[in-house]
Design a protein around this motif. Structure first.
Motif, PDB file in Angstrom:
ATOM      1  N   THR A  11       0.816  -1.222   0.000  1.00  0.00           N
ATOM      2  CA  THR A  11       0.000   0.000   0.000  1.00  0.00           C
ATOM      3  C   THR A  11       0.847   1.268   0.000  1.00  0.00           C
ATOM      4  O   THR A  11       0.315   2.358  -0.227  1.00  0.00           O
ATOM      5  CB  THR A  11      -0.933   0.025   1.232  1.00  0.00           C
ATOM      6  OG1 THR A  11      -0.159  -0.143   2.428  1.00  0.00           O
ATOM      7  CG2 THR A  11      -1.976  -1.077   1.132  1.00  0.00           C
ATOM      8  N   LEU A  29      -8.001   3.130   3.049  1.00  0.00           N
ATOM      9  CA  LEU A  29      -7.540   1.739   3.092  1.00  0.00           C
ATOM     10  C   LEU A  29      -8.139   0.992   4.281  1.00  0.00           C
ATOM     11  O   LEU A  29      -8.519  -0.178   4.167  1.00  0.00           O
ATOM     12  CB  LEU A  29      -6.012   1.695   3.153  1.00  0.00           C
ATOM     13  CG  LEU A  29      -5.277   2.029   1.861  1.00  0.00           C
ATOM     14  CD1 LEU A  29      -3.785   2.210   2.119  1.00  0.00           C
ATOM     15  CD2 LEU A  29      -5.504   0.945   0.811  1.00  0.00           C
ATOM     16  N   GLY A  33     -10.459  -2.111   3.901  1.00  0.00           N
ATOM     17  CA  GLY A  33     -10.039  -3.353   4.534  1.00  0.00           C
ATOM     18  C   GLY A  33     -11.117  -3.940   5.420  1.00  0.00           C
ATOM     19  O   GLY A  33     -11.350  -5.156   5.409  1.00  0.00           O
ATOM     20  N   ALA A  60      -8.427 -13.035   3.830  1.00  0.00           N
ATOM     21  CA  ALA A  60      -8.480 -11.576   3.868  1.00  0.00           C
ATOM     22  C   ALA A  60      -7.574 -11.020   4.960  1.00  0.00           C
ATOM     23  O   ALA A  60      -6.845 -10.050   4.740  1.00  0.00           O
ATOM     24  CB  ALA A  60      -9.921 -11.112   4.089  1.00  0.00           C
ATOM     25  N   THR A  63      -3.763 -11.492   3.891  1.00  0.00           N
ATOM     26  CA  THR A  63      -3.345 -10.649   2.773  1.00  0.00           C
ATOM     27  C   THR A  63      -3.381  -9.170   3.150  1.00  0.00           C
ATOM     28  O   THR A  63      -2.508  -8.397   2.720  1.00  0.00           O
ATOM     29  CB  THR A  63      -4.214 -10.900   1.527  1.00  0.00           C
ATOM     30  OG1 THR A  63      -5.600 -10.811   1.870  1.00  0.00           O
ATOM     31  CG2 THR A  63      -3.941 -12.276   0.942  1.00  0.00           C
ATOM     32  N   ILE A  64      -4.355  -8.766   3.954  1.00  0.00           N
ATOM     33  CA  ILE A  64      -4.381  -7.373   4.423  1.00  0.00           C
ATOM     34  C   ILE A  64      -3.170  -7.093   5.305  1.00  0.00           C
ATOM     35  O   ILE A  64      -2.530  -6.041   5.193  1.00  0.00           O
ATOM     36  CB  ILE A  64      -5.689  -7.070   5.173  1.00  0.00           C
ATOM     37  CG1 ILE A  64      -6.842  -6.924   4.168  1.00  0.00           C
ATOM     38  CG2 ILE A  64      -5.576  -5.798   6.020  1.00  0.00           C
ATOM     39  CD1 ILE A  64      -8.208  -6.798   4.797  1.00  0.00           C
ATOM     40  N   TYR A  68      -0.818  -4.205   4.029  1.00  0.00           N
ATOM     41  CA  TYR A  68      -0.937  -2.965   4.800  1.00  0.00           C
ATOM     42  C   TYR A  68       0.255  -2.722   5.723  1.00  0.00           C
ATOM     43  O   TYR A  68       0.507  -1.580   6.114  1.00  0.00           O
ATOM     44  CB  TYR A  68      -2.208  -2.994   5.649  1.00  0.00           C
ATOM     45  CG  TYR A  68      -3.490  -2.703   4.910  1.00  0.00           C
ATOM     46  CD1 TYR A  68      -3.614  -2.926   3.545  1.00  0.00           C
ATOM     47  CD2 TYR A  68      -4.600  -2.215   5.592  1.00  0.00           C
ATOM     48  CE1 TYR A  68      -4.803  -2.675   2.881  1.00  0.00           C
ATOM     49  CE2 TYR A  68      -5.788  -1.951   4.933  1.00  0.00           C
ATOM     50  CZ  TYR A  68      -5.881  -2.184   3.579  1.00  0.00           C
ATOM     51  OH  TYR A  68      -7.062  -1.926   2.921  1.00  0.00           O
ATOM     52  N   GLY A  73      -2.368  -2.431   9.249  1.00  0.00           N
ATOM     53  CA  GLY A  73      -3.095  -3.692   9.353  1.00  0.00           C
ATOM     54  C   GLY A  73      -3.754  -3.836  10.711  1.00  0.00           C
ATOM     55  O   GLY A  73      -4.906  -4.268  10.814  1.00  0.00           O
ATOM     56  N   THR A  76      -6.750  -1.667  10.987  1.00  0.00           N
ATOM     57  CA  THR A  76      -7.865  -2.225  10.216  1.00  0.00           C
ATOM     58  C   THR A  76      -8.545  -3.364  10.955  1.00  0.00           C
ATOM     59  O   THR A  76      -9.774  -3.397  11.073  1.00  0.00           O
ATOM     60  CB  THR A  76      -7.362  -2.717   8.846  1.00  0.00           C
ATOM     61  OG1 THR A  76      -6.750  -1.625   8.156  1.00  0.00           O
ATOM     62  CG2 THR A  76      -8.516  -3.264   8.008  1.00  0.00           C
ATOM     63  N   THR A 119      -2.293 -10.734  11.726  1.00  0.00           N
ATOM     64  CA  THR A 119      -2.139  -9.478  11.013  1.00  0.00           C
ATOM     65  C   THR A 119      -0.794  -8.841  11.327  1.00  0.00           C
ATOM     66  O   THR A 119      -0.068  -8.380  10.433  1.00  0.00           O
ATOM     67  CB  THR A 119      -3.273  -8.504  11.377  1.00  0.00           C
ATOM     68  OG1 THR A 119      -4.528  -9.077  11.009  1.00  0.00           O
ATOM     69  CG2 THR A 119      -3.107  -7.172  10.667  1.00  0.00           C
TER      70      THR A 119
END
Length: 201
Positions: A11, A29, A33, A60, A63-64, A68, A73, A76, A119
């Motif tokens: 990002t 973002l 997210g 999800a 990958t975030i 991120y 992250g 989010t 995360t």
């Protein structure tokens, strides 16, 4: 686990990098997210013999985390948890009768804790360039998946009792699906990095 920044994450490869523009991008973002996490959580498949459904939530989350980085992250995933705790239908099987904090204390509660740990782990790995290669991303995904399962299984055992088939409920039915998700992310994220590199040349 050190959060010292080294390599940029996906990002940070586009858009503003400072000032108001960066803040707007980061807010956008986080919102995107959270929406992606809610949608992925509701793409669900029942697993016979288990109280936990299989969904795309882990894909999800991981990958975030990689895209991120650890700080954005974390913002989010915590935003997602807060919205869920307030009773909004963002979790995989929340209902009008079971939602919010009550839902979070149910069978998926440990996995939600694991989401936060995973995360951070994926963000940490991305900061060190693991997301640039298939092997590195696969290793990061594996670590993140383990970090999701450890608190998930521990909470299931605490909730239902260790005399129950905890592994059969919360682990073995999902191995194949999570392996496929791991492979998908391991191929996808490095491929996006290659596209970013080509766009800059």
């Amino acid at each position: 686990m050190s959060m010292t920044q080294t390599d940029p994450v996906l990002t940070e490869a586009f858009g503003p990098r400072s000032g108001t523009g960066l803040l707007i991008k980061q807010v956008a973002l986080v919102v995107a997210g959270i929406a992606a996490l809610a949608i992925a959580a509701n793409i669900k498949v029942p697993v016979p013999g288990s109280p936990v459904l299989m969904n795309m939530g882990t894909f999800a989350v991981l990958t975030i985390g990689a895209a991120y980085g650890p700080r954005l992250g974390l913002a989010t995933i915590l935003g997602y948890m807060i919205i869920g705790a307030l009773g909004f239908d963002v979790f995989q099987s929340s209902t009008a009768d079971l939602n919010g904090v009550a839902y979070m204390m149910g069978s998926t509660g440990g996995y939600l804790v694991g989401y936060v740990l995973a995360t951070l782990a994926l963000g940490w790995a991305a900061r060190r360039g693991w997301d640039r290669s298939v092997v590195g991303m696969a290793a990061a995904m594996l670590i993140g998946t383990v970090l999701i399962y450890i608190p998930g299984l521990l909470w299931l055992g605490q909730l239902y009792g260790w005399d129950q088939p905890i592994l059969q409920w919360g682990l073995t039915p999902f191995i194949i699906g999570d392996t496929l998700k791991l492979v998908l992310a391991a191929l996808l994220v490095p491929a996006v990095w290659k596209l970013v590199g080509k766009a800059r040349t």
